[in-house]
Design an enzyme around this catalytic site. Structure first.
Site, PDB file in Angstrom:
ATOM      1  NE  ARG A 108     -11.445  -1.328  -2.944  1.00  0.00           N
ATOM      2  CZ  ARG A 108     -10.153  -1.597  -3.063  1.00  0.00           C
ATOM      3  NH1 ARG A 108      -9.757  -2.524  -3.925  1.00  0.00           N
ATOM      4  NH2 ARG A 108      -9.273  -0.946  -2.348  1.00  0.00           N
TER       5      ARG A 108
ATOM      6  CD  GLU B 270      -9.992  -7.562  -4.608  1.00  0.00           C
ATOM      7  OE1 GLU B 270      -8.915  -6.958  -4.692  1.00  0.00           O
ATOM      8  OE2 GLU B 270     -10.950  -7.112  -3.955  1.00  0.00           O
TER       9      GLU B 270
ATOM     10  CB  CYS C  85      -8.837  -1.300 -10.947  1.00  0.00           C
ATOM     11  SG  CYS C  85      -9.448  -2.495  -9.751  1.00  0.00           S
TER      12      CYS C  85
ATOM     13  CG  ASN D 236      -2.575  -4.498  -6.944  1.00  0.00           C
ATOM     14  OD1 ASN D 236      -1.904  -4.559  -7.966  1.00  0.00           O
ATOM     15  ND2 ASN D 236      -3.121  -3.386  -6.518  1.00  0.00           N
ATOM     16  CG  ASP D 237      -5.739  -8.287  -2.958  1.00  0.00           C
ATOM     17  OD1 ASP D 237      -4.815  -8.638  -2.193  1.00  0.00           O
ATOM     18  OD2 ASP D 237      -6.419  -7.275  -2.775  1.00  0.00           O
TER      19      ASP D 237
ATOM     20  NE  ARG E 153      -1.550  -5.753  -2.193  1.00  0.00           N
ATOM     21  CZ  ARG E 153      -2.678  -5.160  -2.594  1.00  0.00           C
ATOM     22  NH1 ARG E 153      -3.805  -5.841  -2.660  1.00  0.00           N
ATOM     23  NH2 ARG E 153      -2.681  -3.915  -2.955  1.00  0.00           N
TER      24      ARG E 153
ATOM     25  CG  HIS F 139      -2.059  -1.060   0.787  1.00  0.00           C
ATOM     26  ND1 HIS F 139      -3.034  -0.840  -0.149  1.00  0.00           N
ATOM     27  CD2 HIS F 139      -2.174  -2.342   1.152  1.00  0.00           C
ATOM     28  CE1 HIS F 139      -3.735  -1.927  -0.306  1.00  0.00           C
ATOM     29  NE2 HIS F 139      -3.241  -2.877   0.477  1.00  0.00           N
TER      30      HIS F 139
HETATM   31  C1  PEP Z   1      -6.182  -5.164  -6.301  1.00  0.00           C
HETATM   32  O1  PEP Z   1      -6.186  -6.028  -5.424  1.00  0.00           O
HETATM   33  O2  PEP Z   1      -5.631  -5.325  -7.413  1.00  0.00           O
HETATM   34  C2  PEP Z   1      -6.811  -3.861  -6.073  1.00  0.00           C
HETATM   35  C3  PEP Z   1      -6.946  -2.998  -7.053  1.00  0.00           C
HETATM   36  O3  PEP Z   1      -7.201  -3.573  -4.803  1.00  0.00           O
HETATM   37  P1  PEP Z   1      -6.177  -3.100  -3.637  1.00  0.00           P
HETATM   38  O4  PEP Z   1      -4.841  -2.900  -4.268  1.00  0.00           O
HETATM   39  O5  PEP Z   1      -6.745  -1.882  -3.047  1.00  0.00           O
HETATM   40  O6  PEP Z   1      -6.231  -4.297  -2.733  1.00  0.00           O
HETATM   41 MG    MG Z   2      -7.454  -5.801  -3.656  1.00  0.00          MG
END
Ligand code: PEP
Ligand code: MG
Length: 589
Positions: A337, A435, A506, A458-459, A469, A191
């Protein structure tokens, strides 16, 4: 000395080091007081209660003045809990009968009350647990004199060097003084990385022990584009660095003035949107041509505040998001979201301690088990939809029951608003993030239940590869082009196409020119990313046609058996470089 790390957020910075060490748990002693000293201990406790009362009263009057309204219920409620006779006599009992020191007595009393609240069926009481956490922390701070707010020590522009930063720690840092981040841990999708990108600040993660190699005040060069940190640079290195900085500046400036984001060589259009963290300024979204908000990470409203945002405050924030989207491009939408809490996005007081938080009661699971939080957020979004275009997106969905149950809650909230005559957009689109692997595998079923998909790579990569991650030791397993991930993405796109619903990406992979363009080649119609990454992807798309994309989609498939994700990436990169030689030697591909 130059140390290599993971290129986490593009850009360069030169500046003095600020070593950030976290706030952490309040260390409290636990002991039995000597016989006869119980009254003294009671005095300490009473003084701490009085000091906490003063703090809370001060906070309430400041808030009343600042916001101009009496929206301070949460803290008034904290005052009431603090003054509660039952709680006070429980602490006194521990001190007088068990002869515990005041800190231990407070902790034991809070633990007991927490356990009671958690057992209650009433969601209202279950949520009071976070109030207790807050009061306990205030009392313990008063008792121990613990007053550590590391972010307040950052007083001049510096490069923040840290072991790792939670989202809360990151948002608390005074932004005007942060030139960039250099981290021992973390990875490209942690993050702090996403925030750095949102703020257009360079970041390098996975530097191992950078915190012990630098000293406060020392000058370092931070290269977020290539993933390196140079400590005490000599004149020649500093000059080379200057050249890199200039090149990057020219590149971004040139890209900003070009064709609208996402326009391809043959006129085809890919919708390029921005990812937004509320409370964090969005750098570059307008000038780089974002056409809407593809991901509004609403949890930052919680992470940014001392307390849960009220329905009115949320509604205002979502209205602002819709306004912002409209300004980016008329008629465009803000995708809100729902609260994606848990995992590493922990909110003090809300997040329960879990032994495996990434697989715990997070995101949509948390919301479905805290209905009042969910209903408040849905009401706020629906109310905002009367003023601008918004869509709702459910995070971390893994099974159809979650979508069915969420739809029931939404329906109920809509009925409540209708009955009260509150206007909202009755056709407001509702979508799901894809995800976790089960969501992709269930995509055909999900597509019947929602109006759009957004793939959170990402997830999705984290859960498919079982690789944290945020952990640099397994950062090599962050492989969006691993065949397993690609299969899941393809399944999702096929399911969306079958039902004719839009699908976007995303996750941060959307911003990588090699990978983002590959998702487009597979059939994704929308990419959403940190705005500062838009010029680069736009430049690549502007050089390609539909036929090129069809060819590009086949590149990984044409590799010999036994090829790795790394081979797939290299082959795609080579294909793009050959196709767009003018971008080959630049920083773009
Ligand atoms: C993801 O998991 O790719 C995502 C866009 O959500 P976040 O990065 O906020 O978990
Ligand atoms: Mg995510």
């Amino acid at each position: 000395m130059t140390i290599a790390g993971l290129p986490t957020a593009r850009g360069f910075a030169v500046g003095p080091v600020f070593v950030y060490r976290g706030d952490g748990e309040i260390p409290i002693p636990e002991y039995v007081v000597e016989p006869g000293r119980e009254q003294e201990e009671m005095q300490r406790f009473r003084r701490a209660v009085a000091a906490t009362q003063r703090d809370l009263e001060g906070l309430i009057s400041v808030l009343k003045e600042r916001t101009g309204r009496a929206d301070v219920r949460v803290f008034e409620c904290h005052l009431m809990i603090l003054e509660d006779d039952v709680l006070q006599s429980e602490v006194a009992r521990y001190i007088k009968e068990d002869r515990l020191n005041a800190e231990a007595a407070v902790r034991k009393t809070a633990n007991g009350a927490r356990a009671q609240f958690e057992r209650m069926n009433d969601p209202y009481f279950r949520e009071r647990v976070r109030d207790l956490d807050d009061i306990e922390r205030r009392l313990l701070k008063a008792l121990t004199g613990y007053n550590h707010n590391p972010h307040l020590e950052l007083k001049k522009p510096s490069i923040v060097v840290a072991d790792d930063l939670t989202p809360t720690e990151t948002v608390q840092l005074p932004r005007e003084y942060v030139l960039g981040f250099a981290m021992n841990g973390g990875s490209t999708t942690s993050h702090v990385a996403l925030l750095a990108r949102a703020l257009a600040l360079p970041a390098v993660c996975g530097l191992g022990d950078i915190t012990s190699r630098v000293t406060a005040g020392q000058t370092i060069l931070l290269d977020g584009t290539n993933g390196a940190v140079t400590i005490n640079p000599d004149a020649e290195t500093a000059a080379q660095f200057e050249t890199l900085v200039r090149r990057q500046r020219e590149l971004t400036a040139a890209a900003a003035g070009g064709a609208p984001a996402g326009t391809m060589k043959d006129g085809g259009e890919i919708l390029i949107c921005a990812n937004v963290h509320p409370g964090v300024p969005v750098a570059g979204a307008k000038e780089y041509g974002a056409r809407g908000i593809g991901l509004y990470r609403s949890e930052y409203l919680w992470l940014n505040a001392e307390r849960e945002p009220s329905e009115d405050e949320q509604c205002e924030a979502y209205r602002n998001a819709a306004r912002f989207a409209e300004k980016l491009s008329p008629g465009s939408v803000a995708t809100i979201r729902l609260l994606d809490i848990g995992g590493d996005k922990l909110v003090r007081g809300i997040s329960a301690k879990e032994s495996n938080p990434f697989l715990g009661n997070r995101s949509i699971r948390y919301l479905l088990s805290h209905r009042q939080v969910m209903r408040t957020q849905l009401r706020a979004i629906l109310r905002a939809s009367a003023y601008g275009k918004v869509r709702i997106m459910y995070p971390m969905v893994s099974c159809v029951e979650e979508l069915q149950e969420s739809a029931r809650v939404l329906e109920d909230v809509k009925m409540e608003l209708s009955a009260a005559g509150v206007p909202f957009d009755r056709d407001l689109p509702v979508g799901a993030m894809i995800e976790v692997p089960s969501a992709a595998l269930n995509a055909a079923e999900f597509a019947r239940l929602v109006g759009f998909f957004s793939i959170g790579t990402n997830d999705l990569v984290q859960y498919t590869m079982a690789a944290d991650r945020g952990n640099e030791a397994v950062a090599g397993l962050y492989q969006p082009l691993n065949p397993a991930v690609v299969k899941l993405v393809k399944m999702t796109i096929a399911a969306a196409n079958e039902r004719g619903i839009p699908v976007s990406v995303c996750g941060e992979s959307a911003a990588d020119p090699v990978v983002g363009v590959y998702w487009v080649a597979l059939g994704v119609g929308e990419l959403s990313m940190s705005a500062t990454y838009i010029p680069v992807i736009s430049k690549v798309l502007a050089g390609l046609t539909k036929e090129d994309l069809a060819e590009y989609a086949k590149v990984p498939d044409s590799l010999p058996p036994g090829s790795t994700a790394h081979d797939a990436f290299a082959a795609c990169q080579a294909w793009l470089s050959a196709k767009l030689p003018e971008l080959r030697d630049s920083l773009i591909i």
